[in-house]
Design a protein around this motif. Structure first.
Motif, PDB file in Angstrom:
ATOM      1  N   ALA A 106       0.854  -1.190   0.000  1.00 29.31           N
ATOM      2  CA  ALA A 106       0.000   0.000   0.000  1.00 29.31           C
ATOM      3  C   ALA A 106       0.887   1.237   0.000  1.00 29.31           C
ATOM      4  O   ALA A 106       2.062   1.183   0.370  1.00 29.31           O
ATOM      5  N   GLY A 107       0.303   2.343  -0.408  1.00 29.75           N
ATOM      6  CA  GLY A 107       1.055   3.587  -0.399  1.00 29.75           C
ATOM      7  C   GLY A 107       0.132   4.781  -0.420  1.00 29.75           C
ATOM      8  O   GLY A 107      -1.071   4.658  -0.660  1.00 29.75           O
ATOM      9  N   ILE A 108       0.718   5.937  -0.144  1.00 36.36           N
ATOM     10  CA  ILE A 108      -0.016   7.188  -0.263  1.00 36.36           C
ATOM     11  C   ILE A 108       0.820   8.158  -1.089  1.00 36.36           C
ATOM     12  O   ILE A 108       2.052   8.064  -1.123  1.00 36.36           O
ATOM     13  N   ALA A 109       0.137   9.053  -1.754  1.00 38.38           N
ATOM     14  CA  ALA A 109       0.775  10.159  -2.466  1.00 38.38           C
ATOM     15  C   ALA A 109       0.061  11.423  -2.012  1.00 38.38           C
ATOM     16  O   ALA A 109      -1.177  11.493  -2.041  1.00 38.38           O
ATOM     17  N   ILE A 110       0.844  12.389  -1.568  1.00 32.48           N
ATOM     18  CA  ILE A 110       0.269  13.642  -1.088  1.00 32.48           C
ATOM     19  C   ILE A 110       0.891  14.800  -1.841  1.00 32.48           C
ATOM     20  O   ILE A 110       1.983  14.683  -2.401  1.00 32.48           O
ATOM     21  N   LEU A 111       0.170  15.913  -1.857  1.00 33.19           N
ATOM     22  CA  LEU A 111       0.690  17.126  -2.462  1.00 33.19           C
ATOM     23  C   LEU A 111       1.148  18.045  -1.345  1.00 33.19           C
ATOM     24  O   LEU A 111       0.345  18.540  -0.549  1.00 33.19           O
ATOM     25  N   HIS A 112       2.463  18.225  -1.263  1.00 37.91           N
ATOM     26  CA  HIS A 112       3.068  19.117  -0.262  1.00 37.91           C
ATOM     27  C   HIS A 112       4.450  19.481  -0.802  1.00 37.91           C
ATOM     28  O   HIS A 112       5.362  18.658  -0.762  1.00 37.91           O
ATOM     29  N   ASP A 113       4.572  20.684  -1.334  1.00 38.47           N
ATOM     30  CA  ASP A 113       5.816  21.069  -2.022  1.00 38.47           C
ATOM     31  C   ASP A 113       6.161  20.054  -3.098  1.00 38.47           C
ATOM     32  O   ASP A 113       7.276  19.528  -3.151  1.00 38.47           O
ATOM     33  N   GLY A 114       5.212  19.738  -3.934  1.00 31.62           N
ATOM     34  CA  GLY A 114       5.353  18.693  -4.942  1.00 31.62           C
ATOM     35  C   GLY A 114       4.687  17.425  -4.459  1.00 31.62           C
ATOM     36  O   GLY A 114       4.099  17.377  -3.384  1.00 31.62           O
ATOM     37  N   ILE A 115       4.807  16.387  -5.254  1.00 29.57           N
ATOM     38  CA  ILE A 115       4.207  15.098  -4.904  1.00 29.57           C
ATOM     39  C   ILE A 115       5.191  14.315  -4.042  1.00 29.57           C
ATOM     40  O   ILE A 115       6.348  14.140  -4.420  1.00 29.57           O
ATOM     41  N   GLN A 116       4.715  13.871  -2.898  1.00 24.02           N
ATOM     42  CA  GLN A 116       5.503  13.007  -2.021  1.00 24.02           C
ATOM     43  C   GLN A 116       4.791  11.664  -1.927  1.00 24.02           C
ATOM     44  O   GLN A 116       3.577  11.623  -1.743  1.00 24.02           O
ATOM     45  N   ARG A 117       5.556  10.590  -2.059  1.00 24.97           N
ATOM     46  CA  ARG A 117       4.994   9.241  -1.954  1.00 24.97           C
ATOM     47  C   ARG A 117       5.651   8.484  -0.826  1.00 24.97           C
ATOM     48  O   ARG A 117       6.848   8.608  -0.599  1.00 24.97           O
ATOM     49  N   VAL A 118       4.852   7.678  -0.162  1.00 24.88           N
ATOM     50  CA  VAL A 118       5.343   6.725   0.831  1.00 24.88           C
ATOM     51  C   VAL A 118       4.661   5.410   0.512  1.00 24.88           C
ATOM     52  O   VAL A 118       3.435   5.353   0.380  1.00 24.88           O
ATOM     53  N   ARG A 119       5.462   4.357   0.357  1.00 22.70           N
ATOM     54  CA  ARG A 119       4.914   3.044   0.019  1.00 22.70           C
ATOM     55  C   ARG A 119       5.546   1.990   0.914  1.00 22.70           C
ATOM     56  O   ARG A 119       6.671   2.154   1.368  1.00 22.70           O
ATOM     57  N   ALA A 120       4.810   0.915   1.139  1.00 25.48           N
ATOM     58  CA  ALA A 120       5.312  -0.159   1.997  1.00 25.48           C
ATOM     59  C   ALA A 120       4.715  -1.494   1.573  1.00 25.48           C
ATOM     60  O   ALA A 120       3.573  -1.561   1.126  1.00 25.48           O
ATOM     61  N   VAL A 121       5.496  -2.534   1.728  1.00 25.55           N
ATOM     62  CA  VAL A 121       5.040  -3.908   1.501  1.00 25.55           C
ATOM     63  C   VAL A 121       4.430  -4.401   2.800  1.00 25.55           C
ATOM     64  O   VAL A 121       4.925  -4.104   3.887  1.00 25.55           O
ATOM     65  N   GLY A 122       3.353  -5.142   2.703  1.00 18.33           N
ATOM     66  CA  GLY A 122       2.724  -5.718   3.896  1.00 18.33           C
ATOM     67  C   GLY A 122       1.510  -4.933   4.348  1.00 18.33           C
ATOM     68  O   GLY A 122       0.810  -4.321   3.546  1.00 18.33           O
ATOM     69  N   ARG A 123       1.277  -4.957   5.632  1.00 20.82           N
ATOM     70  CA  ARG A 123       0.081  -4.367   6.232  1.00 20.82           C
ATOM     71  C   ARG A 123       0.127  -2.839   6.211  1.00 20.82           C
ATOM     72  O   ARG A 123       1.195  -2.225   6.113  1.00 20.82           O
ATOM     73  N   VAL A 124      -1.040  -2.235   6.356  1.00 20.54           N
ATOM     74  CA  VAL A 124      -1.151  -0.769   6.405  1.00 20.54           C
ATOM     75  C   VAL A 124      -0.376  -0.216   7.605  1.00 20.54           C
ATOM     76  O   VAL A 124       0.145   0.894   7.554  1.00 20.54           O
ATOM     77  N   ALA A 125      -0.244  -0.995   8.664  1.00 17.54           N
ATOM     78  CA  ALA A 125       0.522  -0.546   9.834  1.00 17.54           C
ATOM     79  C   ALA A 125       1.961  -0.226   9.461  1.00 17.54           C
ATOM     80  O   ALA A 125       2.565   0.704  10.015  1.00 17.54           O
ATOM     81  N   GLU A 126       2.532  -0.959   8.505  1.00 17.99           N
ATOM     82  CA  GLU A 126       3.891  -0.664   8.025  1.00 17.99           C
ATOM     83  C   GLU A 126       3.926   0.697   7.343  1.00 17.99           C
ATOM     84  O   GLU A 126       4.842   1.488   7.540  1.00 17.99           O
ATOM     85  N   LEU A 127       2.925   0.965   6.537  1.00 15.92           N
ATOM     86  CA  LEU A 127       2.824   2.251   5.853  1.00 15.92           C
ATOM     87  C   LEU A 127       2.625   3.376   6.856  1.00 15.92           C
ATOM     88  O   LEU A 127       3.232   4.445   6.737  1.00 15.92           O
ATOM     89  N   GLU A 128       1.794   3.139   7.844  1.00 19.42           N
ATOM     90  CA  GLU A 128       1.520   4.153   8.855  1.00 19.42           C
ATOM     91  C   GLU A 128       2.810   4.590   9.557  1.00 19.42           C
ATOM     92  O   GLU A 128       3.023   5.775   9.805  1.00 19.42           O
ATOM     93  N   GLN A 129       3.665   3.640   9.869  1.00 16.02           N
ATOM     94  CA  GLN A 129       4.939   3.966  10.515  1.00 16.02           C
ATOM     95  C   GLN A 129       5.807   4.842   9.615  1.00 16.02           C
ATOM     96  O   GLN A 129       6.420   5.800  10.068  1.00 16.02           O
ATOM     97  N   LYS A 130       5.837   4.520   8.320  1.00 19.60           N
ATOM     98  CA  LYS A 130       6.666   5.279   7.381  1.00 19.60           C
ATOM     99  C   LYS A 130       6.108   6.675   7.109  1.00 19.60           C
ATOM    100  O   LYS A 130       6.842   7.565   6.705  1.00 19.60           O
ATOM    101  N   ALA A 131       4.801   6.856   7.318  1.00 17.30           N
ATOM    102  CA  ALA A 131       4.147   8.128   7.012  1.00 17.30           C
ATOM    103  C   ALA A 131       4.126   9.093   8.196  1.00 17.30           C
ATOM    104  O   ALA A 131       3.573  10.192   8.088  1.00 17.30           O
ATOM    105  N   GLN A 132       4.713   8.692   9.318  1.00 11.28           N
ATOM    106  CA  GLN A 132       4.732   9.558  10.505  1.00 11.28           C
ATOM    107  C   GLN A 132       5.315  10.921  10.153  1.00 11.28           C
ATOM    108  O   GLN A 132       6.347  11.017   9.498  1.00 11.28           O
ATOM    109  N   GLY A 133       4.632  11.976  10.571  1.00 16.01           N
ATOM    110  CA  GLY A 133       5.114  13.335  10.371  1.00 16.01           C
ATOM    111  C   GLY A 133       4.709  13.975   9.064  1.00 16.01           C
ATOM    112  O   GLY A 133       4.892  15.182   8.893  1.00 16.01           O
ATOM    113  N   LEU A 134       4.172  13.202   8.124  1.00 11.13           N
ATOM    114  CA  LEU A 134       3.727  13.790   6.858  1.00 11.13           C
ATOM    115  C   LEU A 134       2.447  14.574   7.075  1.00 11.13           C
ATOM    116  O   LEU A 134       1.579  14.166   7.851  1.00 11.13           O
TER     117      LEU A 134
END
Length: 86
Positions: free
Chosen positions: A32-60
């Motif tokens: 799963a992953g997210i793409a956000i617009l903040h000073d351009g496009i920023q992406r965060v992606r992770a293999v596995g559960r959404v909890a893995e993605l949530e950890q990587k997206a901290q502070g966005l």
């Protein structure tokens, strides 16, 4: 099956995107992953559960973005193959 959530708000939508993807977990996916617009496009992606993605997206933070889960039909289960693609 892949799932997509999107949001536009006056507040930070990153937690909302993570929640939306969490609600799609029952559908089955490999990454799963997210793409956000903040000073351009920023992406965060992770293999596995959404909890893995949530950890990587901290502070966005953003007021506009999408979240996407992937159910592998082509390519290996890797972060590079995770959605969303640019």
């Amino acid at each position: 099956m892949c799932g997509i959530v999107g949001a536009i708000s006056h507040q930070n939508i990153v937690p909302l995107l993570i929640e939306g993807l969490s609600r799609l977990e029952y559908r089955g996916y490999d990454s799963a992953g997210i793409a956000i617009l903040h000073d351009g496009i920023q992406r965060v992606r992770a293999v596995g559960r959404v909890a893995e993605l949530e950890q990587k997206a901290q502070g966005l933070q953003s007021q506009l973005g999408i979240g996407h889960t992937r159910w592998a039909t082509h390519g290996g289960v890797t972060e590079q193959n995770a959605h969303p693609h640019v």
